[in-house]
Write a protein that holds these residues in place. Structure first.
Motif, PDB file in Angstrom:
ATOM      1  N   ALA A  95      -1.681  13.345   1.271  1.00 15.83           N
ATOM      2  CA  ALA A  95      -2.539  13.796   2.371  1.00 15.83           C
ATOM      3  C   ALA A  95      -2.458  12.834   3.551  1.00 15.83           C
ATOM      4  N   ASP A  96      -2.417  11.524   3.281  1.00 16.63           N
ATOM      5  CA  ASP A  96      -2.299  10.534   4.347  1.00 16.63           C
ATOM      6  C   ASP A  96      -0.943  10.641   5.041  1.00 16.63           C
ATOM      7  N   VAL A  97       0.108  10.864   4.268  1.00 16.56           N
ATOM      8  CA  VAL A  97       1.451  11.023   4.855  1.00 16.56           C
ATOM      9  C   VAL A  97       1.465  12.244   5.767  1.00 16.56           C
ATOM     10  N   ALA A 142      -1.044  13.655   7.302  1.00 18.83           N
ATOM     11  CA  ALA A 142      -1.862  13.369   8.482  1.00 18.83           C
ATOM     12  C   ALA A 142      -1.098  12.473   9.456  1.00 18.83           C
ATOM     13  N   HIS A 143      -0.352  11.516   8.939  1.00 18.59           N
ATOM     14  CA  HIS A 143       0.425  10.611   9.777  1.00 18.59           C
ATOM     15  C   HIS A 143       1.522  11.381  10.528  1.00 18.59           C
ATOM     16  N   GLU A 164       1.566  14.606  11.184  1.00 18.09           N
ATOM     17  CA  GLU A 164       0.912  15.513  12.129  1.00 18.09           C
ATOM     18  C   GLU A 164       0.468  14.769  13.383  1.00 18.09           C
ATOM     19  N   SER A 222       0.843  -1.195   0.000  1.00 12.23           N
ATOM     20  CA  SER A 222       0.000   0.000   0.000  1.00 12.23           C
ATOM     21  C   SER A 222       0.875   1.241   0.000  1.00 12.23           C
ATOM     22  N   THR A 223       0.458   2.184  -0.754  1.00  7.49           N
ATOM     23  CA  THR A 223       1.162   3.454  -0.811  1.00  7.49           C
ATOM     24  C   THR A 223       0.230   4.530  -0.270  1.00  7.49           C
ATOM     25  N   LEU A 224       0.775   5.361   0.598  1.00  5.13           N
ATOM     26  CA  LEU A 224      -0.033   6.418   1.190  1.00  5.13           C
ATOM     27  C   LEU A 224      -0.057   7.632   0.269  1.00  5.13           C
ATOM     28  N   SER A 225      -1.194   8.260   0.234  1.00  9.12           N
ATOM     29  CA  SER A 225      -1.306   9.489  -0.547  1.00  9.12           C
ATOM     30  C   SER A 225      -0.567  10.600   0.201  1.00  9.12           C
TER      31      SER A 225
END
Length: 81
Positions: A9-11, A13-14, A16, A4-7
């Motif tokens: 925005a997900d990176v 959020a992670h 933060e 899985s690759t994080l978008s």
């Protein structure tokens, strides 16, 4: 097998969610050394304190700290950020 690759925005959020990054050494305030005086001065005389008092009368917020590494008293002011 799927990875899985994080978008982006997900990176973000992670990162933060992890909170502030802390270094191994505490951040000390920046200081400017105005003068240095040896610690082994004559008994009963405080040249570093006298120098700092003169600077304070001039409006400079000077104070005296001990530098153990050099065995001397430093007259310092905190650097403005």
């Amino acid at each position: 097998m799927s990875t899985s690759t994080l978008s982006p925005a997900d990176v973000a959020a992670h990162v933060e969610a992890q909170g502030p990054v802390r270094s191994s050494r505490p951040q000390l305030p920046a200081r400017i050394v105005l003068e240095s005086f040896p610690a082994g001065g004559p008994r009963g005389q405080w040249p570093a304190e006298s120098f700092a008092a003169e600077r304070r009368r001039e409006g400079v917020p000077a104070r005296v700290v001990m530098d153990l590494a050099s065995d001397s008293f430093l007259v310092i002011v905190e650097a403005s950020s």
